[in-house]
Design a protein around this motif. Structure first.
Motif, PDB file in Angstrom:
ATOM      1  N   ASP A 199      -6.796  24.781  -1.313  1.00  0.00           N
ATOM      2  CA  ASP A 199      -5.912  23.765  -1.901  1.00  0.00           C
ATOM      3  C   ASP A 199      -4.465  24.014  -1.473  1.00  0.00           C
ATOM      4  OD1 ASP A 199      -8.039  22.638  -3.192  1.00  0.00           O
ATOM      5  OD2 ASP A 199      -7.720  23.721  -5.081  1.00  0.00           O
ATOM      6  N   TYR A 200      -4.089  25.276  -1.503  1.00  0.00           N
ATOM      7  CA  TYR A 200      -2.721  25.662  -1.134  1.00  0.00           C
ATOM      8  C   TYR A 200      -2.431  25.262   0.320  1.00  0.00           C
ATOM      9  CZ  TYR A 200       1.459  28.661  -0.950  1.00  0.00           C
ATOM     10  OH  TYR A 200       2.739  29.137  -0.837  1.00  0.00           O
ATOM     11  N   MET A 201      -3.401  25.586   1.212  1.00  0.00           N
ATOM     12  CA  MET A 201      -3.223  25.253   2.633  1.00  0.00           C
ATOM     13  C   MET A 201      -3.147  23.733   2.827  1.00  0.00           C
ATOM     14  SD  MET A 201      -5.758  28.141   4.201  1.00  0.00           S
ATOM     15  CE  MET A 201      -5.484  27.902   5.944  1.00  0.00           C
ATOM     16  N   ASN A 202      -3.965  23.011   2.063  1.00  0.00           N
ATOM     17  CA  ASN A 202      -3.934  21.547   2.154  1.00  0.00           C
ATOM     18  C   ASN A 202      -2.576  20.998   1.709  1.00  0.00           C
ATOM     19  OD1 ASN A 202      -6.557  21.609   2.997  1.00  0.00           O
ATOM     20  ND2 ASN A 202      -7.441  21.064   1.011  1.00  0.00           N
ATOM     21  N   ARG A 203      -2.027  21.610   0.628  1.00  0.00           N
ATOM     22  CA  ARG A 203      -0.725  21.156   0.105  1.00  0.00           C
ATOM     23  C   ARG A 203       0.384  21.413   1.129  1.00  0.00           C
ATOM     24  NH1 ARG A 203       2.156  17.643  -1.655  1.00  0.00           N
ATOM     25  NH2 ARG A 203       4.042  18.223  -2.761  1.00  0.00           N
ATOM     26  N   ILE A 204       0.313  22.565   1.795  1.00  0.00           N
ATOM     27  CA  ILE A 204       1.309  22.879   2.833  1.00  0.00           C
ATOM     28  C   ILE A 204       1.204  21.877   3.980  1.00  0.00           C
ATOM     29  CG2 ILE A 204       1.975  24.598   4.581  1.00  0.00           C
ATOM     30  CD1 ILE A 204       2.815  25.573   1.923  1.00  0.00           C
ATOM     31  N   GLU A 254       0.150  18.848   3.718  1.00  0.00           N
ATOM     32  CA  GLU A 254       0.719  17.581   3.218  1.00  0.00           C
ATOM     33  C   GLU A 254       2.237  17.590   3.351  1.00  0.00           C
ATOM     34  OE1 GLU A 254      -0.552  16.859  -0.806  1.00  0.00           O
ATOM     35  OE2 GLU A 254      -2.669  17.036  -0.246  1.00  0.00           O
ATOM     36  N   LEU A 255       2.855  18.731   3.025  1.00  0.00           N
ATOM     37  CA  LEU A 255       4.307  18.847   3.140  1.00  0.00           C
ATOM     38  C   LEU A 255       4.750  18.684   4.593  1.00  0.00           C
ATOM     39  CD1 LEU A 255       5.022  21.765   0.641  1.00  0.00           C
ATOM     40  CD2 LEU A 255       5.819  19.415   0.433  1.00  0.00           C
ATOM     41  N   ASN A 256       3.970  19.272   5.504  1.00  0.00           N
ATOM     42  CA  ASN A 256       4.283  19.158   6.936  1.00  0.00           C
ATOM     43  C   ASN A 256       4.254  17.686   7.365  1.00  0.00           C
ATOM     44  OD1 ASN A 256       4.830  19.871   9.550  1.00  0.00           O
ATOM     45  ND2 ASN A 256       3.019  21.119   9.853  1.00  0.00           N
ATOM     46  N   GLN A 257       3.219  16.976   6.877  1.00  0.00           N
ATOM     47  CA  GLN A 257       3.100  15.555   7.213  1.00  0.00           C
ATOM     48  C   GLN A 257       4.231  14.749   6.563  1.00  0.00           C
ATOM     49  OE1 GLN A 257       0.925  14.448   9.516  1.00  0.00           O
ATOM     50  NE2 GLN A 257       2.132  12.572   9.327  1.00  0.00           N
ATOM     51  N   SER A 258       4.589  15.125   5.314  1.00  0.00           N
ATOM     52  CA  SER A 258       5.689  14.433   4.619  1.00  0.00           C
ATOM     53  C   SER A 258       6.988  14.594   5.386  1.00  0.00           C
ATOM     54  CB  SER A 258       5.875  15.010   3.207  1.00  0.00           C
ATOM     55  OG  SER A 258       4.721  14.820   2.442  1.00  0.00           O
ATOM     56  N   LEU A 259       7.185  15.801   5.934  1.00  0.00           N
ATOM     57  CA  LEU A 259       8.386  16.061   6.730  1.00  0.00           C
ATOM     58  C   LEU A 259       8.448  15.103   7.934  1.00  0.00           C
ATOM     59  CD1 LEU A 259      10.812  17.792   7.763  1.00  0.00           C
ATOM     60  CD2 LEU A 259       9.128  19.314   8.797  1.00  0.00           C
ATOM     61  N   LYS A 260       7.324  15.000   8.645  1.00  0.00           N
ATOM     62  CA  LYS A 260       7.299  14.118   9.826  1.00  0.00           C
ATOM     63  C   LYS A 260       7.504  12.659   9.429  1.00  0.00           C
ATOM     64  CE  LYS A 260       4.159  17.172  12.352  1.00  0.00           C
ATOM     65  NZ  LYS A 260       2.765  17.377  12.760  1.00  0.00           N
ATOM     66  N   ASP A 261       6.877  12.248   8.306  1.00  0.00           N
ATOM     67  CA  ASP A 261       7.002  10.863   7.854  1.00  0.00           C
ATOM     68  C   ASP A 261       8.443  10.550   7.453  1.00  0.00           C
ATOM     69  OD1 ASP A 261       4.323  10.620   8.290  1.00  0.00           O
ATOM     70  OD2 ASP A 261       3.735  10.798   6.178  1.00  0.00           O
ATOM     71  N   ALA A 262       9.048  11.495   6.700  1.00  0.00           N
ATOM     72  CA  ALA A 262      10.428  11.289   6.262  1.00  0.00           C
ATOM     73  C   ALA A 262      11.347  11.178   7.468  1.00  0.00           C
ATOM     74  CB  ALA A 262      10.870  12.452   5.362  1.00  0.00           C
ATOM     75  N   TRP A 263      11.113  12.027   8.447  1.00  0.00           N
ATOM     76  CA  TRP A 263      11.971  12.015   9.638  1.00  0.00           C
ATOM     77  C   TRP A 263      11.825  10.694  10.411  1.00  0.00           C
ATOM     78  CZ3 TRP A 263      15.501  15.738  10.793  1.00  0.00           C
ATOM     79  CH2 TRP A 263      16.164  15.619  12.017  1.00  0.00           C
ATOM     80  N   ASP A 275       5.286  27.255  10.424  1.00  0.00           N
ATOM     81  CA  ASP A 275       4.864  26.083  11.222  1.00  0.00           C
ATOM     82  C   ASP A 275       5.737  24.873  10.871  1.00  0.00           C
ATOM     83  OD1 ASP A 275       2.912  27.458  12.502  1.00  0.00           O
ATOM     84  OD2 ASP A 275       1.225  26.589  11.418  1.00  0.00           O
ATOM     85  N   ILE A 276       6.008  24.704   9.540  1.00  0.00           N
ATOM     86  CA  ILE A 276       6.848  23.587   9.094  1.00  0.00           C
ATOM     87  C   ILE A 276       8.278  23.775   9.592  1.00  0.00           C
ATOM     88  CG2 ILE A 276       7.808  22.458   7.043  1.00  0.00           C
ATOM     89  CD1 ILE A 276       5.185  23.059   5.617  1.00  0.00           C
ATOM     90  N   LEU A 277       8.757  24.999   9.515  1.00  0.00           N
ATOM     91  CA  LEU A 277      10.124  25.281   9.992  1.00  0.00           C
ATOM     92  C   LEU A 277      10.252  24.990  11.491  1.00  0.00           C
ATOM     93  CD1 LEU A 277      10.672  28.574   7.983  1.00  0.00           C
ATOM     94  CD2 LEU A 277      12.106  26.542   7.782  1.00  0.00           C
ATOM     95  N   ASP A 278       9.230  25.369  12.238  1.00  0.00           N
ATOM     96  CA  ASP A 278       9.247  25.101  13.691  1.00  0.00           C
ATOM     97  C   ASP A 278       9.300  23.594  13.961  1.00  0.00           C
ATOM     98  OD1 ASP A 278       9.111  27.777  14.150  1.00  0.00           O
ATOM     99  OD2 ASP A 278       6.958  27.827  14.587  1.00  0.00           O
ATOM    100  N   THR A 279       8.493  22.847  13.191  1.00  0.00           N
ATOM    101  CA  THR A 279       8.488  21.387  13.348  1.00  0.00           C
ATOM    102  C   THR A 279       9.884  20.828  13.082  1.00  0.00           C
ATOM    103  OG1 THR A 279       6.187  21.301  12.612  1.00  0.00           O
ATOM    104  CG2 THR A 279       7.422  19.242  12.515  1.00  0.00           C
ATOM    105  N   PHE A 280      10.509  21.314  11.990  1.00  0.00           N
ATOM    106  CA  PHE A 280      11.850  20.842  11.618  1.00  0.00           C
ATOM    107  C   PHE A 280      12.865  21.176  12.712  1.00  0.00           C
ATOM    108  CE2 PHE A 280      15.973  21.758   9.517  1.00  0.00           C
ATOM    109  CZ  PHE A 280      16.265  20.476   9.075  1.00  0.00           C
ATOM    110  N   GLY A 281      12.821  22.400  13.210  1.00  0.00           N
ATOM    111  CA  GLY A 281      13.755  22.821  14.259  1.00  0.00           C
ATOM    112  C   GLY A 281      13.627  21.945  15.497  1.00  0.00           C
ATOM    113  N   LYS A 282      12.398  21.628  15.846  1.00  0.00           N
ATOM    114  CA  LYS A 282      12.149  20.807  17.031  1.00  0.00           C
ATOM    115  C   LYS A 282      12.669  19.384  16.827  1.00  0.00           C
ATOM    116  CE  LYS A 282       8.387  19.734  20.232  1.00  0.00           C
ATOM    117  NZ  LYS A 282       6.945  19.637  20.432  1.00  0.00           N
ATOM    118  N   LEU A 283      12.444  18.819  15.605  1.00  0.00           N
ATOM    119  CA  LEU A 283      12.893  17.453  15.323  1.00  0.00           C
ATOM    120  C   LEU A 283      14.417  17.342  15.390  1.00  0.00           C
ATOM    121  CD1 LEU A 283      10.517  16.571  12.332  1.00  0.00           C
ATOM    122  CD2 LEU A 283      10.466  15.539  14.607  1.00  0.00           C
TER     123      LEU A 283
END
Length: 962
Positions: A182-187, A189-198, A235-243
């Motif tokens: 569940d925890y991994m799924n929630r993380i 989801e946050l990664n996807q939310s980051l991409k969607d928000a961006w 992984d989320i931080l890397d995505t953010f840095g790249k964006l």
């Protein structure tokens, strides 16, 4: 009736015909020419592109024949795409993406391909550091207040700052009691939310998500899951840095021209610089240390837009920031992330990486402080387990530092580790990160350091495992090799936990195989058996045991030596789970087939491999896939082909008989055994030069009997037919006439059982074409088969014709007529005084009958019957929808008469004219074919004794299609 049509089949002198038709030999002087030599083509090409901003240009080039001429003309660019790009601003983004991909590739190649990237470690960490404890995660609401549309900039800034504060002051809720999944799924989801928000231009919301995720890295309530949590969140931080980096980069595009790869800050426009500074100011306003550190580290690369020294100034500051993190585990992973980002964006700045590590060494004693000890008591975590949580981070830091580092630096770091008390954790990371050659050369030093380590800390067997992994890649000094093995095995053999033991033993087996003899390998295998047999511990260690087998057969591929290792087969007995046992057996057989260069009769090898093949065979059941059966059969066949007893043919046959009884469930193996036994019979014939003694004649008959009783057990009908034919030919060649007759009779009696459809490569196909091919081969053999004195003239041919007559053919098939036409070829050949080929030491019908008129009369009767059948079939094709088939068959039959009949016979001559006219009657004949056929007849008419072809040519008109 055309009773006398083929009574005088054309007499053939095969020798003179062969001489006339033989190709003329021409001597060639090749010089430098060779047909396989590559050709170099020189071509001149003109390239013109009439689009804005370009001029037409002409270029000439020389290219190899391997070059794609279209690509070379375009120079890798598509003129249409370029033309469209000039008009369509959307494609500017695509062009920029390709430039960006190229740049990313160049950045990653700043470290060489020999540098193991973080991505390769990610999966291993997630798999290793798991938990069954319940986890919690703080989740923001991210409602996102509507922004004011007023023109005042200060209002907009105030609103954004309020949104950021909103996150830290209570718009959060805590989700409790989450499982790891569940925890991994929630993380995720946050990664996807980051991409969607961006993508929806909600940059503040994206920053909120990243801050929230970074905060999770300060939480160590479920400590054994921390390394996996670090992987997921970074992984989320890397995505953010790249964006962020790509967003600023896109703002630098000027007149549709993006920045070059190695741009300088001077070439960045003011808007991009301002945006970049804005991001750094936003991040600087984050109150908490850990999210502020992680988010700034994530966008470290963006410093390139501001100044040349930006990254080199930021790295030391970020390194110093980590000193403010109190928890040593959280701090070491923060250092690992900084190294990870640093290596990616500025691999040349090794000083900062070294400072980072030396900072860690200064705070190393915190690990054994009271705060950590109290935390471990609360979470019921033992110190050895806790220390292993540090390994991924320290391994990575050391890998970054050790990459292409000089020996002096590595030696200095090794000494610093030695001076720290209780340094097993560091020692393990040094062995994991440093070059294998460096470790191997100092193996005895490392063993000394391992011995000095405290038993209660980092598990000592893991240290020996790390050392063993290095020694599998690089060789230690020769004089130390035995002592190293003894020291390591002394520790390994004392391990009580079977899993710890096998993890170490698996690594050290390779070292033993690499440097020692079968005696030492046998000792190691015996020790593994001793440790893994009690309480069936081997059942939990199949992957490691498989790995051990793989390593042993990699280094000992002389199978006589391998099977003389006393404990090798007892070791195999530990594989009691069937699918694992089969995989291991396949591995051994693949190695044997790959490495065994010469055939063998070594009884040790034969008995052992028969045992292994038997295990593979016995695993086959009704649920086994066809591919799996095919693979197993191929391996067993590979073994069978490698067995040879030399001139001891009887022993060879005994081996094949034994193999047949052992592998009766795998049809391809039985087929191979039949072929092998036939080959054995032919080798016997070759040895005796065709003159069998009483003993060899009896042996050959035994071989023939083996085939005769094995073929019926096969399920594939065409396999049986072809093997009956093949085995009959072998029997005939060995003068076993009655046995050959038995094979051919069996083949004849099997033809009616051929089904209409057969499976070919998993697809159902009509069987007619396969049957036609088989029967043509059969007719070729029947020419030389002598008649049985008690069975009447041509009894096999008659039997086969009866079967063909009774066989139910498809309505739309003309194969029956094609077969009958081939029978006429056979009967024509049978009327010759001397047949075109013979079997040595076997008298065919040309010798037995000597051209007897009664024999020829029997052949003529058969010809009459066959021709009648062909003509009847041609009549049935008189309907409109079958006229094309009638035309083709008439021409086919005409060609048969032309080739094999004596056209001086008037009736036969008239039949050929009728067939010629029938072929053209309804306009379906191919004019080119008819013209060429007529030209051939005219050419033949000029040959000796062929003058009657002149009259025939005059009687064969060419009709137009109308």
């Amino acid at each position: 009736h055309y009773f006398s049509c083929l009574r005088h089949a054309r007499s053939r002198n095969y020798v003179s015909e062969s001489e006339v038709r033989k190709l003329e030999s021409v001597s060639l002087d090749f010089g430098d020419y060779h047909p396989l030599k590559p050709i170099t083509v020189t071509e001149s090409k003109t390239k013109k592109m009439n689009r804005k901003g370009s001029t037409s240009s002409t270029s000439s080039s020389s290219s190899s024949s391997m070059m794609d001429p279209l690509s070379s003309v375009l120079d890798g660019t598509d003129p249409l795409s370029l033309f469209a790009a000039a008009a369509d601003p959307v494609t500017t983004t695509a062009a920029m993406d390709s430039t960006r991909k190229k740049r990313d590739k160049d950045d990653s190649s700043a470290v060489g391909s020999d540098f193991e990237p973080w991505s390769s470690k990610r999966g291993e960490i997630l798999a290793r550091y798991t938990t069954t404890e319940k986890l919690s995660i703080v989740s923001g609401s991210f409602s996102g207040k509507p922004t004011t549309t007023g023109s005042a900039v200060s209002e907009k800034v105030r609103t954004r700052l309020e949104e950021l504060d909103d996150l830290e002051e209570g718009s959060q809720k805590e989700l409790l009691n989450l499982t790891q999944q569940d925890y991994m799924n929630r993380i995720e989801e946050l990664n996807q939310s980051l991409k969607d928000a961006w993508s929806s231009d909600q940059k503040v919301k994206a920053l909120k998500i990243v801050i929230q995720c970074s905060k999770l890295l300060s939480d160590t309530t479920v400590i054994q899951f921390y390394p996996s949590k670090f992987v997921l969140i970074t992984d989320i931080l890397d995505t953010f840095g790249k964006l962020v980096y790509e967003r600023i980069l896109s703002m630098c595009v000027d007149n549709r021209v993006s920045l070059p790869d190695n741009f300088s800050p001077e070439s960045v426009n003011d808007t991009a610089k301002e945006t970049c500074l804005n991001w750094f100011f936003k991040i600087a306003s984050i109150r908490e240390l850990i999210p502020r550190f992680y988010v700034e580290a994530a966008i470290l690369k963006c410093n390139k837009f501001l100044s040349k020294t930006g990254i080199s100034e930021c790295l030391p500051r970020l390194t110093s920031m980590i000193r403010g993190i109190g928890d040593p585990l959280v701090a070491v992973y923060a250092r690992a992330y900084l190294c990870r980002v640093g290596v990616e964006v500025a691999p040349q700045l090794k000083e900062s990486l070294n400072k980072n590590f030396f900072d860690f060494l200064l705070t190393f004693k915190q690990i054994h402080g009271d705060t950590v000890q109290n935390q471990l008591v609360v979470q019921s975590v033992e110190m050895p387990l806790y220390l292993t949580l540090y390994s991924p981070a320290i391994d990575w830091i050391l890998q970054c530092i050790a990459y292409r580092a000089p020996e002096v630096l590595l030696t200095e770091m090794m000494e610093r580790c030695r001076k720290l008390g209780n340094n097993a954790l560091l020692l393990n990371s040094v062995m994991s990160a440093f070059r294998a050659e460096f470790i191997a050369a100092r193996s005895m030093d490392f063993i000394g350091m391992i011995k000095e380590c405290d038993e209660s800390g980092f598990p000592k067997h893991l240290l020996f495992r790390s050392l063993g992994l290095n020694l599998a890649l690089a060789d230690p000094p020769e004089n130390d090799r035995l002592q190293i093995l003894n020291e390591a095995w002394k520790v390994i053999t004392k391990l009580k936990n079977p899993q710890d033991y096998i993890n170490c033993a698996e690594v050290w087996v390779e070292y033993t195989c690499r440097h020692f003899t079968k005696r030492e390998v046998n000792t190691v295998l015996a020790d593994v058996i001793k440790h893994m047999t009690p309480d069936r511990a081997f059942e939990d260690a199949y992957p490691q045991l498989q790995s051990i087998i793989q390593k042993v057969i990699t280094y000992i591929y002389d199978f006589s030596l391998l099977f003389s290792v006393e404990k090798f087969l007892p070791f195999l007995d530990m594989f009691q789970k069937e699918n694992v046992r089969v995989e291991v057996c396949k591995c051994i057989m693949e190695s044997f087939i790959k490495h065994q260069q010469e055939s063998t009769k070594d009884p040790v090898i034969l008995n052992a491999l028969l045992h292994i093949c038997k295990m593979m065979h016995d695993s086959v059941n009704a649920l086994t896939l066809e591919d799996e059966k095919r693979m197993l059969a191929a391996l067993i066949n590979g073994f069978i082909k490698m067995v040879s007893f030399g001139r001891d043919f009887e022993q060879q046959l005994s081996f094949y008989v034994e193999a047949r009884s052992m592998f009766c469930n795998l049809e391809p193996v039985l087929v191979q055994l039949i072929h092998s036994v036939n080959q054995l019979a032919m080798e016997t014939r070759k040895l005796m030069r065709g003159n069998h003694s009483r003993k060899t004649a009896a042996f050959v008959r035994a071989c023939v009997a083996f085939c005769f009783i094995t073929i019926p057990s096969l399920s594939s009908i065409f396999t049986r037919l072809n093997l009956y034919l093949h085995s009959g030919q072998v029997a005939l060649a060995n003068q076993c006439l009655s046995q050959a007759d038995a094979f051919f009779k069996a083949a004849v009696s099997l033809v009616p059982e051929v089904p209409k459809m057969i499976s070919v490569d998993g697809k159902m196909r009509p069987s007619d074409a396969f049957l036609l091919e088989f029967l043509c081969n059969f007719f070729s053999t029947l020419l030389v088969v002598p008649d049985h004195p008690e069975q009447g003239v041509l009894f096999l041919v008659r039997g086969l014709l009866n079967v063909i007559q009774d066989y139910t053919w498809e309505d739309n098939s003309d194969d029956k007529v094609r077969i009958y036409t081939n029978v006429l070829h056979l009967l024509s050949a049978m009327t010759q005084e001397a047949y075109i080929y013979h079997v040595d030491k076997v008298d065919s019908n040309d010798t037995l009958y000597g051209g007897d008129s009664k024999f020829l009369a029997e052949i003529n009767k058969l010809c009459e019957t066959v021709i009648a059948q062909i003509l009847d079939h041609l009549k049935t094709l008189g309907k409109e929808e079958t006229l094309k088939r009638q035309s083709q068959l008439a021409l086919y039959f005409f060609n048969t008469i032309l080739a094999h009949g004596d056209l001086r016979n008037n009736k036969l001559n008239q039949l050929s004219v009728n067939l010629w006219n029938l072929a053209q009657k309804h306009g379906f004949a191919d004019t080119k074919t008819m013209v060429k056929t007529l030209e051939y007849i005219k050419r033949r008419s000029k040959q000796p004794e062929m003058s009657h072809f002149t009259d025939l040519a005059l009687r064969l008109p060419l009709q137009s299609r109308t």
